[in-house]
Design a protein around this motif. Structure first.
Motif, short mmCIF file in Angstrom:
data_model
loop_
_atom_site.label_atom_id
_atom_site.label_comp_id
_atom_site.label_asym_id
_atom_site.label_seq_id
_atom_site.Cartn_x
_atom_site.Cartn_y
_atom_site.Cartn_z
N VAL A 129 0.84 -1.20 0.00
CA VAL A 129 0.00 0.00 0.00
C VAL A 129 0.88 1.25 0.00
O VAL A 129 0.63 2.21 -0.75
CB VAL A 129 -0.97 0.00 1.21
CG1 VAL A 129 -1.65 1.33 1.36
CG2 VAL A 129 -1.99 -1.11 1.07
N ALA A 130 1.92 1.24 0.84
CA ALA A 130 2.81 2.40 0.91
C ALA A 130 3.56 2.58 -0.41
O ALA A 130 3.70 3.71 -0.90
CB ALA A 130 3.80 2.23 2.06
N GLU A 131 4.01 1.49 -1.00
CA GLU A 131 4.72 1.59 -2.26
C GLU A 131 3.79 2.01 -3.40
O GLU A 131 4.19 2.75 -4.30
CB GLU A 131 5.42 0.28 -2.57
CG GLU A 131 6.59 0.03 -1.63
CD GLU A 131 7.21 -1.35 -1.79
OE1 GLU A 131 6.62 -2.19 -2.50
OE2 GLU A 131 8.27 -1.57 -1.19
N ALA A 132 2.54 1.56 -3.36
CA ALA A 132 1.59 1.97 -4.38
C ALA A 132 1.27 3.46 -4.25
O ALA A 132 1.15 4.18 -5.26
CB ALA A 132 0.30 1.15 -4.27
N ARG A 133 1.16 3.95 -3.02
CA ARG A 133 0.89 5.38 -2.81
C ARG A 133 2.08 6.21 -3.26
O ARG A 133 1.94 7.27 -3.83
CB ARG A 133 0.59 5.62 -1.32
CG ARG A 133 0.34 7.04 -0.93
CD ARG A 133 -0.71 7.75 -1.74
NE ARG A 133 -1.95 7.04 -1.82
CZ ARG A 133 -2.83 7.19 -2.82
NH1 ARG A 133 -2.61 8.04 -3.78
NH2 ARG A 133 -3.94 6.50 -2.84
N ARG A 134 3.29 5.69 -3.02
CA ARG A 134 4.49 6.41 -3.45
C ARG A 134 4.53 6.51 -4.98
O ARG A 134 4.95 7.51 -5.54
CB ARG A 134 5.74 5.69 -2.94
CG ARG A 134 7.02 6.41 -3.31
CD ARG A 134 8.23 5.67 -2.83
NE ARG A 134 8.28 4.35 -3.45
CZ ARG A 134 8.96 3.34 -2.98
NH1 ARG A 134 9.65 3.46 -1.88
NH2 ARG A 134 8.96 2.18 -3.60
N GLY A 135 4.07 5.48 -5.67
CA GLY A 135 4.10 5.49 -7.13
C GLY A 135 2.88 6.12 -7.77
O GLY A 135 2.80 6.22 -8.99
N ALA A 136 1.91 6.57 -6.98
CA ALA A 136 0.69 7.17 -7.53
C ALA A 136 0.97 8.55 -8.11
O ALA A 136 1.89 9.24 -7.71
CB ALA A 136 -0.38 7.27 -6.44
N GLY A 137 0.16 8.94 -9.07
CA GLY A 137 0.34 10.24 -9.70
C GLY A 137 -0.21 11.40 -8.90
O GLY A 137 0.12 12.55 -9.16
N ASP A 138 -1.07 11.14 -7.94
CA ASP A 138 -1.73 12.22 -7.18
C ASP A 138 -1.08 12.41 -5.82
O ASP A 138 -1.73 12.52 -4.81
CB ASP A 138 -3.21 11.91 -6.99
CG ASP A 138 -3.44 10.64 -6.19
OD1 ASP A 138 -2.49 9.84 -6.05
OD2 ASP A 138 -4.55 10.46 -5.69
N GLN A 139 0.22 12.50 -5.79
CA GLN A 139 0.94 12.55 -4.53
C GLN A 139 0.78 13.91 -3.85
O GLN A 139 1.36 14.89 -4.27
CB GLN A 139 2.42 12.27 -4.77
CG GLN A 139 2.65 10.90 -5.35
CD GLN A 139 4.11 10.66 -5.62
OE1 GLN A 139 4.93 11.47 -5.28
NE2 GLN A 139 4.41 9.55 -6.24
N HIS A 140 -0.01 13.92 -2.79
CA HIS A 140 -0.20 15.16 -2.02
C HIS A 140 1.10 15.59 -1.36
O HIS A 140 1.37 16.76 -1.23
CB HIS A 140 -1.26 14.96 -0.94
CG HIS A 140 -2.64 14.72 -1.46
ND1 HIS A 140 -3.28 15.60 -2.28
CD2 HIS A 140 -3.49 13.69 -1.27
CE1 HIS A 140 -4.47 15.13 -2.58
NE2 HIS A 140 -4.62 13.97 -1.98
N HIS A 141 1.87 14.63 -0.93
CA HIS A 141 3.06 14.93 -0.17
C HIS A 141 4.23 15.40 -1.03
O HIS A 141 5.25 15.78 -0.51
CB HIS A 141 3.49 13.71 0.64
CG HIS A 141 3.73 12.49 -0.19
ND1 HIS A 141 2.70 11.68 -0.62
CD2 HIS A 141 4.85 11.97 -0.70
CE1 HIS A 141 3.20 10.70 -1.33
NE2 HIS A 141 4.50 10.84 -1.39
N ARG A 142 4.11 15.42 -2.32
CA ARG A 142 5.20 15.83 -3.19
C ARG A 142 5.04 17.26 -3.71
O ARG A 142 5.78 17.68 -4.57
CB ARG A 142 5.31 14.88 -4.39
CG ARG A 142 5.72 13.49 -4.01
CD ARG A 142 7.13 13.49 -3.50
NE ARG A 142 7.51 12.14 -3.17
CZ ARG A 142 8.46 11.83 -2.33
NH1 ARG A 142 9.13 12.77 -1.72
NH2 ARG A 142 8.74 10.58 -2.08
N THR A 143 4.06 18.00 -3.22
CA THR A 143 3.85 19.36 -3.70
C THR A 143 3.91 20.34 -2.53
O THR A 143 2.89 20.88 -2.12
CB THR A 143 2.49 19.50 -4.40
OG1 THR A 143 1.48 19.04 -3.50
CG2 THR A 143 2.43 18.69 -5.66
#
Length: 152
Positions: free
Chosen positions: A76-90
């Motif tokens: 789940v954590a790795e899938a969230r890291r690879g998702a395009g809608d990363q809230h934590h990357r902006t």
């Protein structure tokens, strides 16, 4: 081997003599392993508090409660890291955000008119309210801008 522990990397033999691999490969993590909030934050590159906030807002699943701690599957954590809608990357505002522009200059024609009137006679806020038909706070702002413009 009752009461003892198996050494790391030990292989068990089935009845047919085939070797069973160890449950977790040497030096590797089990793909279905569970991670704490600290470990999940390391995978995502964020703070632990953000992981817990994501779980309460639904950005991450709620996790599994075991022994008084919440655990998330590594997948789940790795899938969230690879998702395009990363809230934590902006962090912060993006470059094209209109809020990044400098404040626009206000050119009200009434400022010129009030500046001209203040050169003739001193004005107070009540005069500007009556003259321009605006509220008291706007009259104060217009009067301050006119005095600044007349002084420069």
């Amino acid at each position: 081997m009752s009461g003892g522990h198996w050494a790391t990397g030990v292989r068990a033999e089935a009845d047919g003599g085939e070797q069973w691999p160890a449950a977790v490969p040497q030096g590797g993590d089990h793909p279905g392993g569970l991670l704490t909030d600290e470990e999940t934050s390391n995978v995502l590159g964020i703070r632990e508090a953000a992981v817990r906030a994501y779980a309460t807002t639904g950005y991450l699943p709620a996790g599994t409660e075991r022994h008084g701690r919440t655990w998330w599957p590594r997948r789940v954590a790795e899938a969230r890291r690879g998702a395009g809608d990363q809230h934590h990357r902006t962090p912060g505002r993006k470059p094209g955000d209109p809020r990044n522009r400098a404040p626009r200059l206000r050119h009200a024609p009434r400022i010129e008119e009030i500046a001209e009137l203040t050169t003739r006679a001193p004005l107070i806020t009540a005069d500007v309210v009556q003259c321009c038909g605006v509220g008291q706070r706007i009259a104060q702002r217009l009067l301050a801008a006119a005095r600044t413009r007349a002084g420069s």
